[in-house]
Scaffold this motif. Structure first.
Motif, PDB file in Angstrom:
ATOM      1  N   GLN A   8      30.017 -22.344  86.548  1.00  0.00           N
ATOM      2  CA  GLN A   8      31.169 -23.082  86.051  1.00  0.00           C
ATOM      3  C   GLN A   8      32.370 -22.155  85.848  1.00  0.00           C
ATOM      4  OE1 GLN A   8      29.725 -25.113  82.509  1.00  0.00           O
ATOM      5  NE2 GLN A   8      29.265 -26.947  83.705  1.00  0.00           N
ATOM      6  N   ASP A   9      32.108 -20.938  85.375  1.00  0.00           N
ATOM      7  CA  ASP A   9      33.184 -19.963  85.216  1.00  0.00           C
ATOM      8  C   ASP A   9      33.830 -19.648  86.564  1.00  0.00           C
ATOM      9  OD1 ASP A   9      32.700 -19.805  82.506  1.00  0.00           O
ATOM     10  OD2 ASP A   9      31.495 -17.983  82.640  1.00  0.00           O
ATOM     11  N   LEU A  10      32.989 -19.492  87.597  1.00  0.00           N
ATOM     12  CA  LEU A  10      33.529 -19.224  88.939  1.00  0.00           C
ATOM     13  C   LEU A  10      34.394 -20.388  89.412  1.00  0.00           C
ATOM     14  CD1 LEU A  10      30.489 -17.591  90.793  1.00  0.00           C
ATOM     15  CD2 LEU A  10      32.569 -16.475  90.007  1.00  0.00           C
ATOM     16  N   ALA A  11      33.940 -21.606  89.147  1.00  0.00           N
ATOM     17  CA  ALA A  11      34.700 -22.786  89.571  1.00  0.00           C
ATOM     18  C   ALA A  11      36.066 -22.822  88.883  1.00  0.00           C
ATOM     19  CB  ALA A  11      33.912 -24.057  89.259  1.00  0.00           C
ATOM     20  N   ARG A  12      36.087 -22.519  87.584  1.00  0.00           N
ATOM     21  CA  ARG A  12      37.356 -22.530  86.853  1.00  0.00           C
ATOM     22  C   ARG A  12      38.284 -21.421  87.341  1.00  0.00           C
ATOM     23  NH1 ARG A  12      33.650 -23.204  82.335  1.00  0.00           N
ATOM     24  NH2 ARG A  12      33.634 -25.382  81.667  1.00  0.00           N
ATOM     25  N   ALA A  13      37.718 -20.243  87.581  1.00  0.00           N
ATOM     26  CA  ALA A  13      38.535 -19.124  88.055  1.00  0.00           C
ATOM     27  C   ALA A  13      39.147 -19.433  89.421  1.00  0.00           C
ATOM     28  CB  ALA A  13      37.691 -17.852  88.122  1.00  0.00           C
ATOM     29  N   LEU A  14      38.332 -19.994  90.319  1.00  0.00           N
ATOM     30  CA  LEU A  14      38.834 -20.323  91.651  1.00  0.00           C
ATOM     31  C   LEU A  14      39.918 -21.391  91.571  1.00  0.00           C
ATOM     32  CD1 LEU A  14      38.673 -19.968  94.693  1.00  0.00           C
ATOM     33  CD2 LEU A  14      36.826 -21.651  94.732  1.00  0.00           C
ATOM     34  N   ALA A  15      39.702 -22.407  90.750  1.00  0.00           N
ATOM     35  CA  ALA A  15      40.697 -23.465  90.605  1.00  0.00           C
ATOM     36  C   ALA A  15      42.006 -22.909  90.045  1.00  0.00           C
ATOM     37  CB  ALA A  15      40.161 -24.572  89.695  1.00  0.00           C
ATOM     38  N   ALA A  16      41.902 -21.968  89.116  1.00  0.00           N
ATOM     39  CA  ALA A  16      43.101 -21.379  88.518  1.00  0.00           C
ATOM     40  C   ALA A  16      43.895 -20.594  89.555  1.00  0.00           C
ATOM     41  CB  ALA A  16      42.715 -20.475  87.349  1.00  0.00           C
ATOM     42  N   VAL A  17      43.203 -19.818  90.382  1.00  0.00           N
ATOM     43  CA  VAL A  17      43.896 -19.010  91.389  1.00  0.00           C
ATOM     44  C   VAL A  17      44.512 -19.899  92.470  1.00  0.00           C
ATOM     45  CG1 VAL A  17      43.599 -17.256  93.178  1.00  0.00           C
ATOM     46  CG2 VAL A  17      42.482 -16.979  90.968  1.00  0.00           C
ATOM     47  N   LEU A  18      43.736 -20.872  92.937  1.00  0.00           N
ATOM     48  CA  LEU A  18      44.249 -21.759  93.989  1.00  0.00           C
ATOM     49  C   LEU A  18      45.381 -22.647  93.482  1.00  0.00           C
ATOM     50  CD1 LEU A  18      40.950 -22.859  95.791  1.00  0.00           C
ATOM     51  CD2 LEU A  18      42.606 -21.136  96.520  1.00  0.00           C
ATOM     52  N   GLY A  19      45.416 -22.879  92.188  1.00  0.00           N
ATOM     53  CA  GLY A  19      46.474 -23.708  91.622  1.00  0.00           C
ATOM     54  C   GLY A  19      47.686 -22.932  91.153  1.00  0.00           C
ATOM     55  N   ASP A  20      47.642 -21.606  91.284  1.00  0.00           N
ATOM     56  CA  ASP A  20      48.747 -20.763  90.845  1.00  0.00           C
ATOM     57  C   ASP A  20      49.742 -20.601  91.996  1.00  0.00           C
ATOM     58  OD1 ASP A  20      50.386 -18.424  90.357  1.00  0.00           O
ATOM     59  OD2 ASP A  20      48.999 -17.926  88.740  1.00  0.00           O
ATOM     60  N   PRO A  21      50.981 -21.015  91.824  1.00  0.00           N
ATOM     61  CA  PRO A  21      51.929 -20.941  92.937  1.00  0.00           C
ATOM     62  C   PRO A  21      52.182 -19.523  93.443  1.00  0.00           C
ATOM     63  CG  PRO A  21      53.037 -21.513  90.866  1.00  0.00           C
ATOM     64  CD  PRO A  21      51.574 -21.616  90.619  1.00  0.00           C
ATOM     65  N   GLN A  22      51.963 -18.522  92.594  1.00  0.00           N
ATOM     66  CA  GLN A  22      52.175 -17.144  93.031  1.00  0.00           C
ATOM     67  C   GLN A  22      51.084 -16.696  94.003  1.00  0.00           C
ATOM     68  OE1 GLN A  22      52.597 -14.366  89.811  1.00  0.00           O
ATOM     69  NE2 GLN A  22      52.628 -12.578  91.138  1.00  0.00           N
ATOM     70  N   TRP A  23      49.873 -17.253  93.852  1.00  0.00           N
ATOM     71  CA  TRP A  23      48.736 -16.822  94.657  1.00  0.00           C
ATOM     72  C   TRP A  23      48.332 -17.817  95.735  1.00  0.00           C
ATOM     73  CZ3 TRP A  23      47.129 -12.025  94.673  1.00  0.00           C
ATOM     74  CH2 TRP A  23      47.382 -11.225  93.546  1.00  0.00           C
ATOM     75  N   GLY A  40      25.203 -12.446  88.168  1.00  0.00           N
ATOM     76  CA  GLY A  40      26.371 -12.835  88.951  1.00  0.00           C
ATOM     77  C   GLY A  40      26.001 -13.216  90.369  1.00  0.00           C
ATOM     78  N   GLY A  41      24.978 -12.557  90.920  1.00  0.00           N
ATOM     79  CA  GLY A  41      24.485 -12.941  92.240  1.00  0.00           C
ATOM     80  C   GLY A  41      23.841 -14.306  92.218  1.00  0.00           C
ATOM     81  N   THR A  42      23.171 -14.623  91.115  1.00  0.00           N
ATOM     82  CA  THR A  42      22.588 -15.955  90.962  1.00  0.00           C
ATOM     83  C   THR A  42      23.686 -17.012  90.915  1.00  0.00           C
ATOM     84  OG1 THR A  42      20.876 -14.885  89.617  1.00  0.00           O
ATOM     85  CG2 THR A  42      20.913 -17.278  89.621  1.00  0.00           C
ATOM     86  N   ALA A  43      24.772 -16.714  90.204  1.00  0.00           N
ATOM     87  CA  ALA A  43      25.899 -17.642  90.139  1.00  0.00           C
ATOM     88  C   ALA A  43      26.531 -17.824  91.514  1.00  0.00           C
ATOM     89  CB  ALA A  43      26.940 -17.133  89.143  1.00  0.00           C
ATOM     90  N   ALA A  44      26.636 -16.739  92.276  1.00  0.00           N
ATOM     91  CA  ALA A  44      27.193 -16.836  93.630  1.00  0.00           C
ATOM     92  C   ALA A  44      26.331 -17.744  94.500  1.00  0.00           C
ATOM     93  CB  ALA A  44      27.309 -15.444  94.247  1.00  0.00           C
ATOM     94  N   LEU A  45      25.015 -17.620  94.376  1.00  0.00           N
ATOM     95  CA  LEU A  45      24.118 -18.507  95.113  1.00  0.00           C
ATOM     96  C   LEU A  45      24.358 -19.966  94.728  1.00  0.00           C
ATOM     97  CD1 LEU A  45      20.804 -16.461  94.830  1.00  0.00           C
ATOM     98  CD2 LEU A  45      22.000 -16.970  96.957  1.00  0.00           C
ATOM     99  N   ALA A  46      24.557 -20.217  93.443  1.00  0.00           N
ATOM    100  CA  ALA A  46      24.738 -21.589  92.974  1.00  0.00           C
ATOM    101  C   ALA A  46      26.004 -22.209  93.563  1.00  0.00           C
ATOM    102  CB  ALA A  46      24.783 -21.624  91.446  1.00  0.00           C
ATOM    103  N   VAL A  47      27.106 -21.460  93.593  1.00  0.00           N
ATOM    104  CA  VAL A  47      28.340 -22.040  94.134  1.00  0.00           C
ATOM    105  C   VAL A  47      28.292 -22.118  95.657  1.00  0.00           C
ATOM    106  CG1 VAL A  47      29.696 -21.286  92.154  1.00  0.00           C
ATOM    107  CG2 VAL A  47      29.628 -19.853  94.203  1.00  0.00           C
ATOM    108  N   GLY A  48      27.333 -21.412  96.265  1.00  0.00           N
ATOM    109  CA  GLY A  48      27.170 -21.474  97.716  1.00  0.00           C
ATOM    110  C   GLY A  48      26.241 -22.570  98.186  1.00  0.00           C
TER     111      GLY A  48
END
Length: 208
Positions: A8-23, A40-48
């Motif tokens: 969930q943290d990864l999802a929020r971080a990605l949404a924040a970056v993709l929603g930032d007009p500078q990035w 963290g590798g387990t979390a990466a597997l989950a979002v994949g």
């Protein structure tokens, strides 16, 4: 709860970056990857696209072989009391097109059956036993899209930064494990460079 909150943290971080007009305009959305070490590798597997076997996670410390079992016991945490519902849901992020998991924890409890097909995966094992090949081989699958690379000469702590000369002594004085600093700075730096090269080559291939 950290097991399922990290995706969930990864999802929020990605949404924040993709929603930032500078990035947002600087990001190639066809080449978004998740890379993680240990939990963290387990979390990466989950979002994949991989999902958990909730019962397997809850049983992970039944024989004391799961990650952090002694730490959980010292804190009065019992995995068998975890609510299975958050573990059973999908955390797949459609923006993620490749995953790198370095000695992911709970690999025995991660299922390939997810919401859609899991993305291409590079799994990196540090050491030939324990957190090495035998533990991580089930993630490779039979379809040829996933790779397992083993650094047999490395240990599970060698993905950490290099220790200072006083690192082992400080760990011992604080009741920690001096094995965290069991590799010289030069050797650990060489391992880091080799890991980075494997990741770069994999992500370049996954983008084709």
């Amino acid at each position: 709860d950290e097991i399922w909150r990290r995706p969930q943290d990864l999802a929020r971080a990605l949404a924040a970056v993709l929603g930032d007009p500078q990035w947002a305009g600087r990001i190639d959305r066809t080449r978004i990857s998740a890379v993680g070490f240990a939990l963290g590798g387990t979390a990466a597997l989950a979002v994949g696209g991989w999902q958990f076997d909730a019962d397997a996670v809850r049983r992970a410390c039944a024989d004391g072989a799961g990650p952090d079992c002694a730490w959980f016991a010292a804190g009065g945490v019992a995995l068998e009391t975890l609510d299975p519902a958050p573990l059973e849901r999908s955390y797949r992020l459609p923006e993620v097109s490749a995953v790198v998991a370095i000695v992911p924890e709970y690999a025995d409890a991660v299922l390939r059956e997810g919401e859609g097909s899991p993305v291409p995966l590079l799994t990196i094992a540090l050491g030939a036993t324990g957190e090495g090949e035998a533990h991580l081989a089930p993630l490779v699958g039979d379809d040829g899209t996933n790779r397992l690379v083993t650094f047999a000469e490395a240990g599970p702590f060698d993905a950490f930064p290099a220790c200072t000369p006083a690192g082992a002594k400080i760990l011992s004085e604080d009741g920690g494990d001096p094995a965290l600093c069991g590799t010289s700075a030069q050797a650990r730096g060489d391992i880091h460079a080799a890991i980075i090269e494997q990741i770069r080559a994999f992500l370049a291939q996954a983008a084709k």
